[in-house]
Design a protein around this motif. Structure first.
Motif, PDB file in Angstrom:
ATOM      1  N   LEU A  93       1.005  -1.276   0.002  1.00 12.80           N
ATOM      2  CA  LEU A  93      -0.070   0.079   0.024  1.00 12.80           C
ATOM      3  C   LEU A  93       0.884   1.322  -0.059  1.00 12.80           C
ATOM      4  O   LEU A  93       0.535   2.206  -0.770  1.00 12.80           O
ATOM      5  CB  LEU A  93      -0.991  -0.137   1.208  1.00 12.80           C
ATOM      6  CG  LEU A  93      -2.001  -1.035   1.181  1.00 12.80           C
ATOM      7  CD1 LEU A  93      -2.707  -1.119   2.562  1.00 12.80           C
ATOM      8  CD2 LEU A  93      -2.869  -0.696   0.043  1.00 12.80           C
ATOM      9  N   ALA A  94       2.129   1.387   0.695  1.00 13.59           N
ATOM     10  CA  ALA A  94       2.970   2.305   0.674  1.00 13.59           C
ATOM     11  C   ALA A  94       3.414   2.527  -0.573  1.00 13.59           C
ATOM     12  O   ALA A  94       3.595   3.671  -0.922  1.00 13.59           O
ATOM     13  CB  ALA A  94       4.176   2.121   1.743  1.00 13.59           C
ATOM     14  N   ALA A 101       0.912   4.192  -2.922  1.00 13.93           N
ATOM     15  CA  ALA A 101       0.701   5.853  -2.452  1.00 13.93           C
ATOM     16  C   ALA A 101       1.999   6.614  -2.852  1.00 13.93           C
ATOM     17  O   ALA A 101       1.633   7.609  -3.293  1.00 13.93           O
ATOM     18  CB  ALA A 101       0.443   5.947  -0.866  1.00 13.93           C
ATOM     19  N   LEU A 111       1.501   7.193  -6.503  1.00 10.35           N
ATOM     20  CA  LEU A 111       0.403   8.200  -6.996  1.00 10.35           C
ATOM     21  C   LEU A 111       0.931   9.800  -6.826  1.00 10.35           C
ATOM     22  O   LEU A 111       0.716  10.358  -7.726  1.00 10.35           O
ATOM     23  CB  LEU A 111      -0.757   8.025  -6.251  1.00 10.35           C
ATOM     24  CG  LEU A 111      -1.730   9.347  -5.964  1.00 10.35           C
ATOM     25  CD1 LEU A 111      -2.497   9.358  -7.327  1.00 10.35           C
ATOM     26  CD2 LEU A 111      -2.805   8.898  -5.019  1.00 10.35           C
ATOM     27  N   ILE A 112       1.853   9.592  -5.723  1.00  7.94           N
ATOM     28  CA  ILE A 112       2.389  11.006  -5.591  1.00  7.94           C
ATOM     29  C   ILE A 112       3.246  11.180  -6.738  1.00  7.94           C
ATOM     30  O   ILE A 112       3.417  12.386  -7.074  1.00  7.94           O
ATOM     31  CB  ILE A 112       3.181  11.161  -4.172  1.00  7.94           C
ATOM     32  CG1 ILE A 112       2.081  10.857  -3.038  1.00  7.94           C
ATOM     33  CG2 ILE A 112       4.048  12.035  -3.875  1.00  7.94           C
ATOM     34  CD1 ILE A 112       2.839  10.907  -1.696  1.00  7.94           C
ATOM     35  N   LEU A 134       7.819   6.808   1.819  1.00  8.25           N
ATOM     36  CA  LEU A 134       6.612   5.825   1.527  1.00  8.25           C
ATOM     37  C   LEU A 134       7.444   4.643   0.778  1.00  8.25           C
ATOM     38  O   LEU A 134       7.114   3.511   0.862  1.00  8.25           O
ATOM     39  CB  LEU A 134       5.663   6.246   0.667  1.00  8.25           C
ATOM     40  CG  LEU A 134       4.469   7.002   1.338  1.00  8.25           C
ATOM     41  CD1 LEU A 134       3.569   7.826   0.438  1.00  8.25           C
ATOM     42  CD2 LEU A 134       3.577   6.251   2.202  1.00  8.25           C
ATOM     43  N   SER A 139       3.237   4.643 -11.419  1.00 11.20           N
ATOM     44  CA  SER A 139       2.942   6.050 -11.600  1.00 11.20           C
ATOM     45  C   SER A 139       1.959   6.255 -12.749  1.00 11.20           C
ATOM     46  O   SER A 139       1.091   7.275 -12.774  1.00 11.20           O
ATOM     47  CB  SER A 139       4.048   6.732 -11.623  1.00 11.20           C
ATOM     48  OG  SER A 139       4.569   6.827 -10.173  1.00 11.20           O
TER      49      SER A 139
END
Length: 301
Positions: free
Chosen positions: A8-9, A12, A15-16, A244, A264
Motif C-alpha cells: 500500500l505504501a 501511495a 500516486l504522489i 513511503l 505512476s
C-alpha cells in the motif's frame, strides 16, 4: 490491511510521483537536473530533520553496516539515479522517461535474487510482468511530449538506463538494510538523502564552473513564488514519496515493492480524464492488465 503495509505504501508513493513528474518536467525548463536535485534534497532534508525533532525520534541504534548500506543506496539511487532521471526527462519527456524507468522493477527483482537470495513465487514474477507490461503499454500508447527536443534520443536513452539501474541497485541496498534492522523508514529516508546530496555536492566541488552555474540557477529560489513551487514538489515527491518508498522496501520484497512503485503512469490516466483529455481503449486495456498484475502482487501466496 497491516499485512499489506509495504504494498500500500508503494502504491501511495506511485500516486504522489505521478503528480510530481508533471511538476518536475516543468521545473526542468528552469533548473538543470543537478540544480533540481540539490534544491529538492536540501528542502527535503530540512523537512525530515524537523519532523524527526518534533517526533522526538533519536538516531537509530543499528550496526554500522546497515547505515553504510543505506548511505550507499542514497549515493547510487538518489545522487546518481535521480540526476540521470531528470536528465532523461529533459531529453525524452515524461512519458518516454517513465518507459525506461519501467525497467527498474525486473532489474530489482533479479538483483534481489542474486544479492539477497530473495526468491519470488511464480505468481509474483507473473505479477511483475503484467504490472510492468501494462504500464509500458500505457506509456507507449501516449503521443510524444510537446516541446521536447528531437536531437537527443541517444543521450536520453543512456541517462534513462543509468537511472533504471541506479534505482534498482538503490532499492536492493535499502531492502538489505531495512529488512534486517529496526531502522525506521523515516530515518532511512534521511540517511539516503544526505548521502545522495553529498555525492552531488562532492561532484560539484571538483567542477568549479558547474558549481557556479548551479549556484546561479538556485538563486531563482529567492523568488517566494518559485521557492514555494519547488518546496511543494520536494515535500510531495521526496519527503513523502521516498518515506513511503522506504516503508515499502522495509515490509515488502524488493522486486514486488519496486514494481508497485513503478505504477505512476497508471495514475496519470484519471488525472488526464479529470482535465478533459480523451483516453483510448488501448490505455484502458493497459491499465486493466497492470491491475491484474497488482492483484497478483498483493495475493502472490
Amino acid at each position: 490491511m497491516t499485512a499489506f503495509r509495504g504494498e500500500l505504501a508503494a502504491l501511495a508513493a506511485a500516486l504522489i510521483w505521478a503528480i510530481a513528474s508533471i511538476a518536475f518536467t516543468k521545473l526542468g525548463r528552469r533548473l538543470s537536473p543537478t540544480a533540481l536535485n540539490v534544491s529538492k534534497g536540501l528542502i527535503s532534508i530540512g523537512l525530515i530533520g524537523l519532523t524527526l525533532g518534533l517526533r522526538g525520534a533519536g538516531p537509530p541504534a543499528a550496526n554500522g553496516s546497515a547505515i553504510w548500506l543505506l548511505g550507499l543506496s542514497g549515493a547510487i539511487g538518489i545522487g546518481l539515479g535521480d540526476t540521470a532521471y531528470f536528465a532523461s526527462l529533459n531529453c525524452l519527456g515524461a512519458r518516454r522517461g517513465l518507459l525506461l524507468e519501467s525497467l527498474a522493477p525486473p532489474l530489482t527483482a533479479l538483483l534481489a535474487l542474486l544479492v539477497l537470495q530473495e526468491r519470488l513465487s511464480g505468481a509474483a514474477w507473473l505479477g511483475i510482468g503484467l504490472t510492468v507490461g501494462g504500464v509500458a503499454w500505457v506509456i507507449v500508447e501516449r503521443s510524444p511530449d510537446p516541446g521536447i527536443p528531437r536531437d537527443r534520443p541517444l543521450r536520453g536513452l543512456v541517462f534513462g538506463l543509468i537511472a533504471a539501474l541506479s534505482q534498482a541497485s538503490g532499492a536492493v541496498l535499502s531492502r538489505a538494510a531495512l529488512s534486517t534492522t529496526d531502522i525506521s523508514p523515516l530515518w532511512g529516508t534521511l540517511i539516503r538523502l544526505v548521502a545522495g546530496l553529498g555525492v552531488v555536492l562532492l561532484w560539484l566541488l571538483v567542477k568549479p564552473a558547474q558549481f557556479r552555474s548551479v549556484g546561479k540557477e538556485m538563486s531563482q529560489l529567492r523568488s517566494p513564488r518559485f521557492l514555494s513551487i519547488v518546496a511543494g514538489t520536494a515535500f510531495a515527491s521526496t519527503f513523502l514519496g521516498i518515506w513511503l518508498q522506504q516503508t515499502a522496501l522495509k515490509f515488502a520484497p524488493a522486486g514486488v515493492a519496486q514494481s508497485l512503485l513503478a505504477t505512476s503512469p497508471l495514475f496519470v490516466i484519471p488525472i488526464a480524464v479529470a482535465l478533459g483529455d480523451r483516453v483510448s481503449l488501448r490505455a484502458v486495456l493497459g491499465v486493466l492488465v497492470a491491475i491484474a498484475g497488482i492483484w497478483l502482487l498483493f495475493w502472490r501466496g
